[in-house]
Design an enzyme around this catalytic site. Sequence first.
Site, mmCIF file in Angstrom:
data_model
loop_
_atom_site.group_PDB
_atom_site.id
_atom_site.type_symbol
_atom_site.label_atom_id
_atom_site.label_comp_id
_atom_site.label_asym_id
_atom_site.label_seq_id
_atom_site.Cartn_x
_atom_site.Cartn_y
_atom_site.Cartn_z
ATOM 1 N N HIS A 49 -3.574 -5.095 0.141
ATOM 2 C CA HIS A 49 -3.337 -5.556 1.508
ATOM 3 C C HIS A 49 -3.372 -7.080 1.558
ATOM 4 O O HIS A 49 -4.432 -7.680 1.736
ATOM 5 C CB HIS A 49 -4.407 -5.001 2.451
ATOM 6 C CG HIS A 49 -4.300 -3.533 2.698
ATOM 7 N ND1 HIS A 49 -4.411 -2.981 3.965
ATOM 8 C CD2 HIS A 49 -4.097 -2.490 1.859
ATOM 9 C CE1 HIS A 49 -4.285 -1.660 3.883
ATOM 10 N NE2 HIS A 49 -4.098 -1.350 2.602
ATOM 11 N N CYS A 77 0.832 -1.215 0.000
ATOM 12 C CA CYS A 77 0.000 0.000 0.000
ATOM 13 C C CYS A 77 0.866 1.264 0.000
ATOM 14 O O CYS A 77 1.540 1.548 -0.980
ATOM 15 C CB CYS A 77 -0.964 -0.043 1.181
ATOM 16 S SG CYS A 77 -2.363 1.096 1.012
ATOM 17 N N GLU A 133 -2.542 -9.080 3.843
ATOM 18 C CA GLU A 133 -2.898 -9.669 5.142
ATOM 19 C C GLU A 133 -4.390 -9.953 5.233
ATOM 20 O O GLU A 133 -4.832 -10.719 6.079
ATOM 21 C CB GLU A 133 -2.446 -8.758 6.283
ATOM 22 C CG GLU A 133 -3.365 -7.611 6.623
ATOM 23 C CD GLU A 133 -3.410 -6.528 5.559
ATOM 24 O OE1 GLU A 133 -4.418 -5.808 5.499
ATOM 25 O OE2 GLU A 133 -2.436 -6.394 4.795
#
Length: 379
Positions: free
Chosen positions: A349, A259, A351
């Site tokens: 992202h 990001c 995660e």
Amino acid sequence: MTQRLPALLVLEDGRVFRGRSFGAVGETLGEAVFSTGMSGYQETLTDPSYHRQVVVMTMPHIGNTGWNGEDDESAQIWVAGFVVRDPAIRPSSWRATHPLEEELVTQGIVGICEIDTRALTRHLRDKGSMRIGIFTGEMAEAPEKDLVTRVQASPSMKGAELASEVTTKEAYVVPAVGEKRFTVAAIDLGIKAMTPQRMTERGVEVHILPASATLEDVRAVQPDGVFLSNGPGDPATADHQVALVREVLDAGLPLFGICFGNQVLGRALGFGTYKLKFGHRGINQPVKDVATGRVEITSQNHGFAVDAPLEGAAETDYGRVRVSHIGLNDDVVEGLECLDRPAFSVQFHPEAASGPHDSAHLFDRFVTLMEQTAKGATS
């Protein structure tokens, strides 16, 4: 039923939406953005990347899963304001400890409901993200022209340096799960709690360092790799972090950015950045991996992007660099790969908190990069 006071949503171009209060009563100013996720509002609200932004949820019914003590991505709600169409009357999840609105009130987050969020989203899509104000209670009775003036006088996101406002004040360590394999220095530009967890479950001890960290601070933890987190604001203001990344590249340390970290790496490599018309926010953003042709559904939250050539390898001060991922909705650069240095980054992202897990393999790629670099150093 919660007593709902009159509320006004005012955009900087003069458009006004009338609704009812949702959350704390008062006023708030920020940048209007919309999130297309159908779930995961708690993770969105507590994501530091949303600092100084008023989030419009395109999913009309919000709040049915309430609020719990497990899904926070940071220690507080970071959004400047919250816009929903139809709040849930009560939570209906066994994990909920209390209603969403109760948490908004507790943390002083001003919101608005009972407006046409579809019309608002279409307006932002057509006109672009812009400054916004939400005014509830007595403030909603003020003349609209005065409120428009207040909104127009508020700070713009372009040129905003916000990483220093969301970063940790002190360094801390998240220990590896099981046997420790590697040590990573993670530069906190607005890091989410799930990010170090994805590394620790792979045997990585993560040292979270403030956004002001220097190369000396990085070297002090004797890292096998460096991680650049997500975060808010304009990457054009990240001169300190860009200088740090150049030093990391010169040192030959493996580097992985996501990001905001992708934009910082892009700048360090010599590419420019620019503000998108309305950005990408939500957990359903399609991205193509250029090398494999595989399409991954990703979680995203960014209003700026890297300006790099989509085809071929660009020559930089750090060797050849290619765009590794491309957004399929608008051909935005979604990843960079250094071909002559141990460094890569993605705009999304991986995660996935909340969101799809299509890109979790990127943390394995980072571990492999550290393994390969360590072997090369000892051979």
